[in-house]
Design a protein around this motif. Structure first.
Motif, mmCIF file in Angstrom:
data_model
loop_
_atom_site.group_PDB
_atom_site.id
_atom_site.type_symbol
_atom_site.label_atom_id
_atom_site.label_comp_id
_atom_site.label_asym_id
_atom_site.label_seq_id
_atom_site.Cartn_x
_atom_site.Cartn_y
_atom_site.Cartn_z
ATOM 1 N N PRO A 158 91.047 -13.096 7.908
ATOM 2 C CA PRO A 158 90.303 -12.908 9.156
ATOM 3 C C PRO A 158 91.216 -12.698 10.359
ATOM 4 O O PRO A 158 92.338 -13.215 10.394
ATOM 5 N N GLY A 192 89.458 -21.626 3.472
ATOM 6 C CA GLY A 192 88.583 -20.973 2.494
ATOM 7 C C GLY A 192 88.366 -21.835 1.268
ATOM 8 O O GLY A 192 89.318 -22.424 0.732
ATOM 9 N N THR A 193 87.104 -21.921 0.850
ATOM 10 C CA THR A 193 86.756 -22.764 -0.299
ATOM 11 C C THR A 193 85.876 -22.000 -1.285
ATOM 12 O O THR A 193 84.893 -22.524 -1.808
ATOM 13 N N GLY A 194 86.213 -20.716 -1.521
ATOM 14 C CA GLY A 194 85.584 -19.954 -2.605
ATOM 15 C C GLY A 194 86.321 -20.273 -3.903
ATOM 16 O O GLY A 194 87.085 -21.246 -3.989
ATOM 17 N N SER A 195 86.131 -19.422 -4.920
ATOM 18 C CA SER A 195 86.728 -19.693 -6.244
ATOM 19 C C SER A 195 88.243 -19.881 -6.172
ATOM 20 O O SER A 195 88.799 -20.735 -6.860
ATOM 21 N N SER A 196 88.922 -19.092 -5.336
ATOM 22 C CA SER A 196 90.389 -19.202 -5.258
ATOM 23 C C SER A 196 90.777 -20.491 -4.540
ATOM 24 O O SER A 196 91.653 -21.226 -5.010
ATOM 25 N N ARG A 216 84.517 -23.236 5.791
ATOM 26 C CA ARG A 216 83.433 -22.716 6.626
ATOM 27 C C ARG A 216 82.092 -23.062 5.998
ATOM 28 O O ARG A 216 81.209 -23.577 6.636
ATOM 29 N N THR A 217 81.966 -22.771 4.677
ATOM 30 C CA THR A 217 80.715 -23.071 3.970
ATOM 31 C C THR A 217 81.051 -23.661 2.607
ATOM 32 O O THR A 217 81.851 -23.080 1.870
ATOM 33 N N LYS A 336 75.049 -17.476 -4.559
ATOM 34 C CA LYS A 336 76.416 -16.980 -4.399
ATOM 35 C C LYS A 336 77.106 -17.215 -5.726
ATOM 36 O O LYS A 336 76.668 -18.025 -6.523
ATOM 37 N N ARG A 337 78.200 -16.553 -5.949
ATOM 38 C CA ARG A 337 78.924 -16.716 -7.205
ATOM 39 C C ARG A 337 79.477 -18.153 -7.265
ATOM 40 O O ARG A 337 80.288 -18.551 -6.429
ATOM 41 N N LEU A 358 84.556 -26.010 9.513
ATOM 42 C CA LEU A 358 84.612 -25.014 10.587
ATOM 43 C C LEU A 358 83.220 -24.715 11.135
ATOM 44 O O LEU A 358 83.083 -24.168 12.222
ATOM 45 N N ALA A 386 92.800 -18.507 1.698
ATOM 46 C CA ALA A 386 92.007 -18.278 0.473
ATOM 47 C C ALA A 386 90.690 -17.657 0.912
ATOM 48 O O ALA A 386 89.613 -18.144 0.578
ATOM 49 N N THR A 387 90.820 -16.588 1.707
ATOM 50 C CA THR A 387 89.665 -16.047 2.429
ATOM 51 C C THR A 387 89.047 -14.816 1.767
ATOM 52 O O THR A 387 88.270 -14.104 2.407
ATOM 53 N N GLY A 388 89.396 -14.572 0.523
ATOM 54 C CA GLY A 388 88.655 -13.576 -0.251
ATOM 55 C C GLY A 388 89.128 -12.142 -0.098
ATOM 56 O O GLY A 388 90.266 -11.870 0.310
ATOM 57 N N PHE A 389 88.215 -11.233 -0.422
ATOM 58 C CA PHE A 389 88.576 -9.824 -0.589
ATOM 59 C C PHE A 389 87.518 -8.906 0.018
ATOM 60 O O PHE A 389 86.360 -9.297 0.167
ATOM 61 N N TYR A 498 79.497 -12.355 -1.048
ATOM 62 C CA TYR A 498 80.425 -11.240 -0.836
ATOM 63 C C TYR A 498 80.050 -10.029 -1.684
ATOM 64 O O TYR A 498 80.535 -8.930 -1.465
HETATM 65 P P1 NA7 Z 1 85.535 -15.795 -1.734
HETATM 66 O O1 NA7 Z 1 84.694 -16.316 -2.806
HETATM 67 O O2 NA7 Z 1 85.055 -14.638 -0.921
HETATM 68 O O3 NA7 Z 1 85.845 -17.021 -0.752
HETATM 69 C C1 NA7 Z 1 86.441 -16.819 0.502
HETATM 70 C C2 NA7 Z 1 86.431 -18.117 1.267
HETATM 71 O O4 NA7 Z 1 87.024 -17.892 2.537
HETATM 72 C C3 NA7 Z 1 85.024 -18.648 1.547
HETATM 73 O O5 NA7 Z 1 85.044 -20.041 1.500
HETATM 74 C C4 NA7 Z 1 84.765 -18.152 2.960
HETATM 75 O O6 NA7 Z 1 83.815 -18.906 3.661
HETATM 76 C C5 NA7 Z 1 86.132 -18.319 3.554
HETATM 77 N N1 NA7 Z 1 86.288 -17.485 4.745
HETATM 78 C C6 NA7 Z 1 86.116 -16.158 4.856
HETATM 79 N N2 NA7 Z 1 86.327 -15.762 6.116
HETATM 80 C C7 NA7 Z 1 86.628 -16.872 6.818
HETATM 81 C C8 NA7 Z 1 86.931 -17.124 8.176
HETATM 82 N N3 NA7 Z 1 86.946 -16.137 9.067
HETATM 83 N N4 NA7 Z 1 87.199 -18.392 8.544
HETATM 84 C C9 NA7 Z 1 87.160 -19.378 7.641
HETATM 85 N N5 NA7 Z 1 86.868 -19.216 6.337
HETATM 86 C C10 NA7 Z 1 86.603 -17.973 5.944
HETATM 87 O O7 NA7 Z 1 86.976 -15.371 -2.267
HETATM 88 P P2 NA7 Z 1 87.839 -16.043 -3.421
HETATM 89 O O8 NA7 Z 1 89.174 -15.418 -3.400
HETATM 90 O O9 NA7 Z 1 87.773 -17.512 -3.334
HETATM 91 O O10 NA7 Z 1 87.097 -15.646 -4.732
HETATM 92 C C11 NA7 Z 1 86.860 -14.275 -5.011
HETATM 93 C C12 NA7 Z 1 86.561 -14.091 -6.448
HETATM 94 O O11 NA7 Z 1 87.788 -14.206 -7.159
HETATM 95 C C13 NA7 Z 1 85.705 -15.081 -7.115
HETATM 96 O O12 NA7 Z 1 84.359 -14.921 -6.971
HETATM 97 C C14 NA7 Z 1 86.106 -14.912 -8.556
HETATM 98 O O13 NA7 Z 1 85.482 -13.776 -9.122
HETATM 99 C C15 NA7 Z 1 87.539 -14.705 -8.466
HETATM 100 P P3 NA7 Z 1 82.249 -18.466 3.657
HETATM 101 O O14 NA7 Z 1 81.718 -18.914 2.341
HETATM 102 O O15 NA7 Z 1 82.241 -16.958 3.807
HETATM 103 O O16 NA7 Z 1 81.671 -19.143 4.812
#
Ligand code: NA7
Length: 547
Positions: A158, A192-196, A216-217, A336-337, A358, A386-389, A498
């Motif tokens: 971000p 970031g608290t997604g899968s990664s 964030r979530t 969500k995944r 956050l 760990a903010t994804g793709f 996402y």
């Molecule tokens: P994800 O699942 O997209 O997770 C990204 C995380 O980053 C998620 O917790 C987001 O919170 C957080 N995020 C994104 N933007 C921000 C900002 N601006 N500020 C704070 N936090 C943020 O990506 P991953 O790499 O974990 O996983 C991707 C895939 O890889 C997974 O599904 C598997 O297939 C393997 P949010 O939930 O958007 O509030």
């Protein structure tokens, strides 16, 4: 300097017939198929090794959450039986070794050009060829281009004010340095608290002096329940190969897990709690795939399962406020995944680990020394993003693809991707993107290799019929994309996922998955095969050249 590809002879006017971009699970299989089918072929890869996602995502504890043997290739019994996965859910180093072994086993190394970042892919209508250019200026003239650039391959960080000012180390999980990151005794932030994020947090907690998780979530995380594969299980996998192959090649999900049969109403409340306990203890995606049949369709059932998970979180995390913050409030299970975890909730009981929500105290800026939220400033040595793709279209929109009349792919997809079968788009003849948008709502390698087989079979059939140019009529593309949009109104994944691109500011919110999944893909492919691909726009390059 054009390169002459190995693996077949190229017709006059092209350096290579099938040029593949990306050495991940999809690209490597496309390379193999092209070579086996007698096309000259080459694969260009930006990295210095194979594996794609599993080359770049080398953060500690990066691992499969599909069972290892369901993620691996299943077209070759020899390779399946030769390779022994050590764990049900293998970790990144082992996965990377698997892809290296695949290349060795099928003798593909001479066809791969590492350190080759593609910067443009341009169509020449006069010659019906693509000119592919790399960052260092090398070019290839190709008849067909297969961009197997991956869905989760363009990392997103971000645009937080001051991000560049941070003087410590900062790393995105998807671009983890090969030499590793030493966090021993350091102050670390994970954003970031997604899968990664949930995978990397426990190993960092084990080494760091202090860890602050910026969430964030929260997500509905449940245990991965990984285990070693015993010698008896290895033997059973080898003995059952044919059945495993059949299931993985035909099931809707691409997993071995049979579809659920039981409705929640068939059980008493006590039986349901016992069933949820068995789900909690089940491996990986079984919690989604083998749960009650009405889990995703009946909000009450979903609520009961979520309440069960929430109670588990409250039981693990000792601080009640932290526990509450870790429990999702904005989405139901499966919207969500879902990530899968090992020792994740437990780390929040460690005195040196804390959680910042956050949602309550948003991030204000990054400073030279740390992170400032509305609650104050904290200093760090390392920030992990760990903010994804930029899912589905992230790489393709940045590949410099220019089709008929110089139209830019990113412009054509300005309002969201338009595809046919998630492999082709109108006005970009002979350009394929298996594993791209409108792709896998299934175990990813299964769906992507289905698409590769489709592309490979199409090219072979065209050669037999004397064609070498294929475009998708606009109507077909509109019908297919329209179906995706229609069906997207009736799926569990919601627009906050996402999968809709909503995690990227400014990106059009459109479903980037095919909600019809494998059954729909199979049906379309079967129909196309049966009609000899007559619905597509097939032509001959010579005809085009003399027009
Ligand atoms: P994800 O699942 O997209 O997770 C990204 C995380 O980053 C998620 O917790 C987001 O919170 C957080 N995020 C994104 N933007 C921000 C900002 N601006 N500020 C704070 N936090 C943020 O990506 P991953 O790499 O974990 O996983 C991707 C895939 O890889 C997974 O599904 C598997 O297939 C393997 P949010 O939930 O958007 O509030």
């Amino acid at each position: 300097m054009p390169e002459q590809a190995e693996g077949g002879r190229s017709p006059a006017g092209v350096d290579v017939e099938v040029l593949v971009i990306g050495a991940g699970v999809t690209g490597l299989y496309q390379l193999y198929r092209a070579r086996e089918d007698g096309f000259s072929t080459v694969l260009l890869e930006a990295g210095e090794g194979v594996g794609g996602t599993w080359y770049w995502n080398r953060y500690p504890e990066a691992r499969f959450d599909s069972e290892s043997y369901t993620y691996a290739y299943v077209f070759s019994k020899e390779m399946f039986c030769e390779w022994e996965w050590s764990e049900q859910f293998a970790s990144q180093p082992e996965i990377e070794r698997y892809f290296q072994r695949f290349v060795e086993h099928f003798d593909l190394a001479s066809l791969i050009r590492f350190g080759t970042k593609v910067t443009s892919v341009e169509w020449d209508t006069r010659t019906s060829t693509w000119t592919v250019t790399a960052a260092d200026g090398r070019t290839w003239v190709a008849r067909y281009v297969v961009a197997a650039t991956g869905m989760l391959s363009y990392p997103y960080i971000p645009e937080v004010e001051g991000r560049e000012d941070f003087c410590g180390e900062s790393h995105h999980t998807g671009l983890w340095p090969a030499e590793g990151v030493d966090v021993t005794g350091k102050r670390v932030a994970v954003v970031g608290t997604g899968s990664s994020g949930v995978q990397v947090i426990p190993p960092i907690a084990a080494e760091a002096a202090e860890l602050v998780v910026y969430q964030r979530t929260p997500n509905w995380c449940t245990p991965l329940n990984n285990a070693p594969i015993t010698p008896e299980e290895q033997e059973a996998l080898r003995n059952d190969f044919e059945q495993i192959q059949r299931t993985l090649n035909t099931s809707a999900t691409g997993f071995l897990c049979p579809p659920p049969e039981r409705l929640s109403s068939e059980d008493t409340p006590e039986e349901r709690q016992a069933f949820y306990e068995s789900m909690w203890n089940s491996p990986g995606f079984a919690k989604l795939l083998a749960n009650y049949k009405d889990l995703l369709s009946d909000p009450e059932v979903n609520r009961e399962w979520c309440d069960f998970i929430a109670a588990k979180i409250r039981g693990i995390v000792r601080d009640p406020e932290t526990a509450e913050r870790l429990i999702p409030k904005d989405h139901r299970y499966g919207e969500k995944r879902p990530p899968f975890v090992t020792g994740y909730f437990e780390v929040f009981n460690e005195p040196h680990v804390s959680l910042v929500s956050l949602a309550d105290t948003p991030m204000v800026r990054i400073t030279e020394t740390g992170i400032e939220t509305t609650d104050g400033h904290r200093e760090f040595d390392v920030i992990v993003w760990a903010t994804g793709f930029d899912y589905g279209t992230g790489q393709l929109r940045r590949l410099g693809v220019r089709g008929v009349d110089g139209v830019a792919l990113e412009d054509r997809w300005a309002d969201g991707p338009l595809t046919y079968l998630g492999v082709q788009t109108h006005g970009f003849p002979n350009f394929f993107f298996p594993g791209g948008p409108h792709g896998a709502s299934a175990n990813v390698p299964r769906y992507n290799t289905d698409q590769v087989d489709y592309v490979a079979d199409l090219l072979a059939a065209m050669r037999e019929q004397g064609y070498d140019v294929v475009d998708v009529p606009e109507e077909l593309e509109q019908t297919f994309t329209g179906m995706i949009d229609q069906m997207s109104r009736h799926i569990p994944f919601t627009k906050i996922s996402y999968f809709f691109g909503s995690n990227i500011p400014g990106k059009p919110v459109r479903n980037l998955l095919n909600p019809g999944g494998r059954p729909m893909l199979f049906k379309f492919i079967e129909d196309l095969r049966a009609e000899g691909y007559a619905s597509l726009q097939l032509s001959r390059s010579a005809e085009v050249a003399t027009r």
